[in-house]
Write a protein that holds these residues in place. Structure first.
Motif, PDB file in Angstrom:
ATOM      1  N   SER A   9      43.319  29.102  43.593  1.00 43.95           N
ATOM      2  CA  SER A   9      42.495  29.917  42.696  1.00 43.95           C
ATOM      3  C   SER A   9      42.618  31.395  43.035  1.00 43.95           C
ATOM      4  O   SER A   9      42.719  32.256  42.152  1.00 43.95           O
ATOM      5  CB  SER A   9      41.029  29.485  42.786  1.00 43.95           C
ATOM      6  N   SER A  10      42.605  31.678  44.334  1.00 43.38           N
ATOM      7  CA  SER A  10      42.759  33.065  44.779  1.00 43.38           C
ATOM      8  C   SER A  10      44.109  33.622  44.355  1.00 43.38           C
ATOM      9  O   SER A  10      44.222  34.771  43.912  1.00 43.38           O
ATOM     10  CB  SER A  10      42.603  33.134  46.300  1.00 43.38           C
TER      11      SER A  10
ATOM     12  N   VAL B 219      44.251  34.579  40.628  1.00 39.01           N
ATOM     13  CA  VAL B 219      43.623  35.873  40.361  1.00 39.01           C
ATOM     14  C   VAL B 219      44.537  37.006  40.819  1.00 39.01           C
ATOM     15  O   VAL B 219      44.724  38.003  40.107  1.00 39.01           O
ATOM     16  CB  VAL B 219      42.260  35.968  41.072  1.00 39.01           C
TER      17      VAL B 219
ATOM     18  N   LYS C  47      47.245  37.630  38.501  1.00 37.36           N
ATOM     19  CA  LYS C  47      46.712  37.894  37.152  1.00 37.36           C
ATOM     20  C   LYS C  47      47.083  36.784  36.157  1.00 37.36           C
ATOM     21  O   LYS C  47      47.405  37.040  34.991  1.00 37.36           O
ATOM     22  CB  LYS C  47      47.187  39.257  36.646  1.00 37.36           C
TER      23      LYS C  47
ATOM     24  N   GLU D 163      41.214  38.591  32.767  1.00 40.40           N
ATOM     25  CA  GLU D 163      40.233  39.298  33.583  1.00 40.40           C
ATOM     26  C   GLU D 163      38.789  38.939  33.214  1.00 40.40           C
ATOM     27  O   GLU D 163      37.923  38.801  34.088  1.00 40.40           O
ATOM     28  CB  GLU D 163      40.443  40.814  33.442  1.00 40.40           C
TER      29      GLU D 163
ATOM     30  N   VAL E 244      37.841  35.804  34.903  1.00 36.02           N
ATOM     31  CA  VAL E 244      37.654  35.994  36.343  1.00 36.02           C
ATOM     32  C   VAL E 244      36.251  36.531  36.605  1.00 36.02           C
ATOM     33  O   VAL E 244      35.518  36.056  37.483  1.00 36.02           O
ATOM     34  CB  VAL E 244      38.716  36.962  36.921  1.00 36.02           C
TER      35      VAL E 244
ATOM     36  N   ASN F  99      33.106  34.698  38.646  1.00 37.83           N
ATOM     37  CA  ASN F  99      32.355  35.400  39.692  1.00 37.83           C
ATOM     38  C   ASN F  99      30.865  35.466  39.342  1.00 37.83           C
ATOM     39  O   ASN F  99      29.997  35.316  40.213  1.00 37.83           O
ATOM     40  CB  ASN F  99      32.905  36.813  39.889  1.00 37.83           C
TER      41      ASN F  99
ATOM     42  N   ILE G 222      38.247  32.452  43.899  1.00 44.44           N
ATOM     43  CA  ILE G 222      38.245  33.570  42.955  1.00 44.44           C
ATOM     44  C   ILE G 222      37.729  34.839  43.617  1.00 44.44           C
ATOM     45  O   ILE G 222      38.183  35.959  43.343  1.00 44.44           O
ATOM     46  CB  ILE G 222      37.380  33.226  41.721  1.00 44.44           C
TER      47      ILE G 222
END
Length: 428
Positions: free
Chosen positions: A73-74, A77, A80, A84, A87, A91, A329
């Protein structure tokens, strides 16, 4: 493939469901609310989880699907690969709506009420020594390796050990930086910027080593229990088995019970008794204390305790994917990569190893299984607090030990702040 299921669903069906959710996300049709966030997070989580469970070595020693869900997941992000606005949505669901807190509240209540009373009290009595053993092990190993890089033992404790073992960001790095500012007169940001860097690196090591410890436990079962209790010889405690039939309404009562314990914890931490001897007491710390008292006194009906443990099991097996994606994320791989230097990586790693060894040894001496003690009293001190606890326990397949993990992050973090006040006053 006839009997293979993914999240309880046949392969073709879940593939279609995930495709629908991702199509809605990439076309922008998906709503920016909790339903939309969960649709994305479960879809991403299932994909990485199923892949991670099937990668040799990784699935045994590195944490399997849950760790891949976190790192994958990281990476999405960072590169990209996710729009956005979604994302930001994820969060928001994890932090602003704070599903993380809701998740932990359910797990704390179910895990404590699911333990036999005598076993619970015995394990709690030995837990603080195990925590302090982890801090001592981290300090000792850190000081030894610090000499290799020309770092004095005092600087090792101040810059590396205390931030890593301080209970995370909000309960550790932030108040540590405030103590630093008060002691030295320098801006808190000076201390915080380095503290959060070294803590982030250590958090990754804590998650990975949790998976490794789980693999070792499978190879050496005498070093670990059933993943639900810390105590060795727990089978010697007579447990009365009761056949309890639950109705759907019982789960509603268990949910209200969990949320009420949380409200009671907030009442004490925010209004009635925010601090003890100058040390801030976290809501979860109070909550754990009250649930332990309720279990020990037997005031909670058996069927409600059973419903709470079933509710906890549901969250542990299913909603954990949402948590792991949310944590991923929120982890910036770019910032992490920029902060990686040889000395920082080595120091973070050896301090995590020191925490493992110290908590395992002391834990064994007070009657705990060494691996379970190392995961909870060691690694759950050496991570980023609540989200780090869940990532570590997920990688170690010991989510039922969440109450001990929270004691590490909250009460253990408070102990570290007391230690920091003394050390800062002596050496700064």
């Amino acid at each position: 493939m006839k009997n293979v299921k993914f999240l309880g669903l046949p392969p073709a069906l879940i593939a279609g469901l995930i495709a629908i959710c991702l199509a809605a996300m990439y076309t922008g049709a998906l709503s920016e609310d909790l339903a939309g966030a969960f649709a994305i997070m479960l879809s991403i989580g299932v994909i990485f989880n199923e892949i991670g469970k099937r990668i040799p070595i990784w699935n045994t020693y590195i944490g399997g699907g849950l760790v891949l869900a976190f790192l994958g997941s990281s990476a999405l992000v960072y590169f990209k690969a996710i729009p956005e606005k979604y994302v930001t949505l994820m969060n928001w669901a994890t932090e602003d709506v704070n599903f993380l807190t809701f998740f932990i509240v359910i797990l704390i209540t179910g895990s404590i009420l699911g333990l036999e009373r005598k076993l619970l009290l015995r394990s709690m009595a030995g837990y603080i020594p195990a925590i302090l053993g982890g801090v001592a092990g981290a300090g000792l190993i850190g000081a030894i390796f610090g000499l290799m890089f020309g770092i004095s033992p005092a600087d090792v404790m101040i810059k590396y050990v205390l931030p890593i073992m301080g209970g995370g960001n909000g309960a550790g790095a932030v108040p540590l930086s405030q103590i630093y500012e008060k002691t030295t007169g320098e801006p808190a940001a000076t201390y915080y910027s380095f503290a959060i860097t070294i803590l982030t690196i250590a958090n990754i090591f804590a998650i990975i080593t949790a998976g490794i410890l789980n693999g070792i436990g499978k190879k050496q079962p005498q070093l670990t229990g059933d993943g639900k209790t810390l105590m060795r010889k727990s089978d010697e405690i007579e447990v009365q088995k009761e056949d309890v039939k639950l109705s759907m309404i019982d789960y509603g009562g268990a949910l209200l019970l969990a949320l009420s314990f949380y409200a009671l914890g907030r009442l004490f931490s925010e209004v009635l008794l925010p601090s003890v001897f100058g040390v801030q007491i976290h809501t979860f710390a109070y909550m754990i204390i009250f649930v332990v008292i309720a279990n020990a006194t037997g005031i909670i009906p058996t069927y409600v305790r059973k419903a709470a443990t079933v509710l906890q099991s549901f969250f542990t097996k299913n909603m954990i994917l949402i948590i792991m994606v949310g944590v991923g994320i929120d982890t910036d791989l770019g910032e992490l990569a920029a902060a990686i230097t040889f000395s920082n990586v080595v120091m973070a790693f050896v301090i995590v190893v020191g925490a493992i060894l110290g908590s395992a040894v002391v834990g064994y001496l007070v009657g705990f299984y060494p691996i379970d003690s190392a995961v909870t009293a060691g690694l759950c001190m050496a991570n980023r607090g609540g989200s780090g606890d869940l990532a570590v326990l997920g990688a170690a397949e010991r989510m039922d030990l969440i109450s001990y993990a929270q004691l590490s992050s909250r009460l253990g973090g408070g102990l570290v702040l007391v230690i920091a006040s003394i050390i800062f006053g002596m050496f700064l």
